[in-house]
Design a protein around this motif. Structure first.
Motif, PDB file in Angstrom:
ATOM      1  N   LEU A  30       0.754  -1.297   0.194  1.00  0.00           N
ATOM      2  CA  LEU A  30      -0.003  -0.155   0.021  1.00  0.00           C
ATOM      3  C   LEU A  30       0.876   1.246  -0.016  1.00  0.00           C
ATOM      4  CD1 LEU A  30      -2.852  -0.964   2.385  1.00  0.00           C
ATOM      5  CD2 LEU A  30      -2.885  -0.766   0.016  1.00  0.00           C
ATOM      6  N   LEU A  31       1.881   1.173   0.796  1.00  0.00           N
ATOM      7  CA  LEU A  31       2.755   2.284   0.817  1.00  0.00           C
ATOM      8  C   LEU A  31       3.653   2.591  -0.387  1.00  0.00           C
ATOM      9  CD1 LEU A  31       4.039   2.187   4.411  1.00  0.00           C
ATOM     10  CD2 LEU A  31       2.633   3.840   3.632  1.00  0.00           C
ATOM     11  N   ALA A  32       3.950   1.469  -1.160  1.00  0.00           N
ATOM     12  CA  ALA A  32       4.660   1.529  -2.396  1.00  0.00           C
ATOM     13  C   ALA A  32       3.876   2.015  -3.621  1.00  0.00           C
ATOM     14  CB  ALA A  32       5.035   0.197  -2.766  1.00  0.00           C
ATOM     15  N   MET A  33       2.458   1.719  -3.488  1.00  0.00           N
ATOM     16  CA  MET A  33       1.581   2.387  -4.434  1.00  0.00           C
ATOM     17  C   MET A  33       1.139   3.597  -4.097  1.00  0.00           C
ATOM     18  SD  MET A  33      -0.966  -0.953  -4.644  1.00  0.00           S
ATOM     19  CE  MET A  33      -2.441  -0.128  -5.102  1.00  0.00           C
ATOM     20  N   LYS A  34       1.118   3.978  -2.875  1.00  0.00           N
ATOM     21  CA  LYS A  34       0.983   5.411  -2.601  1.00  0.00           C
ATOM     22  C   LYS A  34       2.070   6.205  -3.053  1.00  0.00           C
ATOM     23  CE  LYS A  34      -1.565   8.777  -0.549  1.00  0.00           C
ATOM     24  NZ  LYS A  34      -2.642   9.155  -1.017  1.00  0.00           N
ATOM     25  N   MET A  45      10.251   2.558  -4.490  1.00  0.00           N
ATOM     26  CA  MET A  45      11.102   1.343  -4.636  1.00  0.00           C
ATOM     27  C   MET A  45      11.598   0.798  -3.229  1.00  0.00           C
ATOM     28  SD  MET A  45      11.579   0.701  -7.616  1.00  0.00           S
ATOM     29  CE  MET A  45      12.654  -0.594  -7.397  1.00  0.00           C
ATOM     30  N   LEU A  46      11.698   1.606  -2.327  1.00  0.00           N
ATOM     31  CA  LEU A  46      11.867   1.303  -0.963  1.00  0.00           C
ATOM     32  C   LEU A  46      10.990   0.385  -0.273  1.00  0.00           C
ATOM     33  CD1 LEU A  46      13.633   1.234   1.826  1.00  0.00           C
ATOM     34  CD2 LEU A  46      12.351   3.216   2.287  1.00  0.00           C
ATOM     35  N   PHE A  47       9.729   0.745  -0.642  1.00  0.00           N
ATOM     36  CA  PHE A  47       8.448  -0.056  -0.106  1.00  0.00           C
ATOM     37  C   PHE A  47       8.314  -1.318  -0.834  1.00  0.00           C
ATOM     38  CE2 PHE A  47       7.411   4.183   1.698  1.00  0.00           C
ATOM     39  CZ  PHE A  47       7.532   3.971   3.038  1.00  0.00           C
ATOM     40  N   TRP A  48       8.642  -1.255  -2.151  1.00  0.00           N
ATOM     41  CA  TRP A  48       8.591  -2.475  -3.033  1.00  0.00           C
ATOM     42  C   TRP A  48       9.885  -3.462  -2.596  1.00  0.00           C
ATOM     43  CZ3 TRP A  48       4.491  -4.032  -4.795  1.00  0.00           C
ATOM     44  CH2 TRP A  48       3.415  -3.220  -5.587  1.00  0.00           C
TER      45      TRP A  48
END
Length: 91
Positions: A30-34, A45-48
């Motif tokens: 969710l954070l990566a998408m946001k 990229m970090l969140f992915w």
């Protein structure tokens, strides 16, 4: 004598650890998408990388991912994500 916390680790069922990693995986995605929507490429990229790392932890607890040094691979994914953030902060 076992290390600190090992007794607690063995008392909790495997499902508890799987639930924690599943929640962390969902939060990471969710954070990566946001972050992607906000055009924050390095943060995305970090969140992915974090989500992929959590997926590795989850698959390890399920017994699906049985790789030598799998924990090390997961930590390296996190490190790569943090390096991307550091590079972005230098701009």
């Amino acid at each position: 004598m076992a290390g600190f916390g090992l007794e607690i680790y063995n008392l909790l069922p495997n499902e508890a650890y799987m639930l924690v990693h599943l929640i962390a995986l969902v939060v990471g995605v969710l954070l990566a998408m946001k972050a992607g929507e906000m055009k924050k490429g390095a943060w995305s990229m970090l969140f992915w990388f974090y989500a992929i790392s959590e997926l590795g932890h989850l698959l390890s607890h399920l017994g699906i991912l049985v790789l030598p040094f799998s924990h090390l691979v997961q930590e390296v994914l996190l490190l790569i994500g943090f390096i991307l953030i550091w590079q972005d902060m230098k701009k």
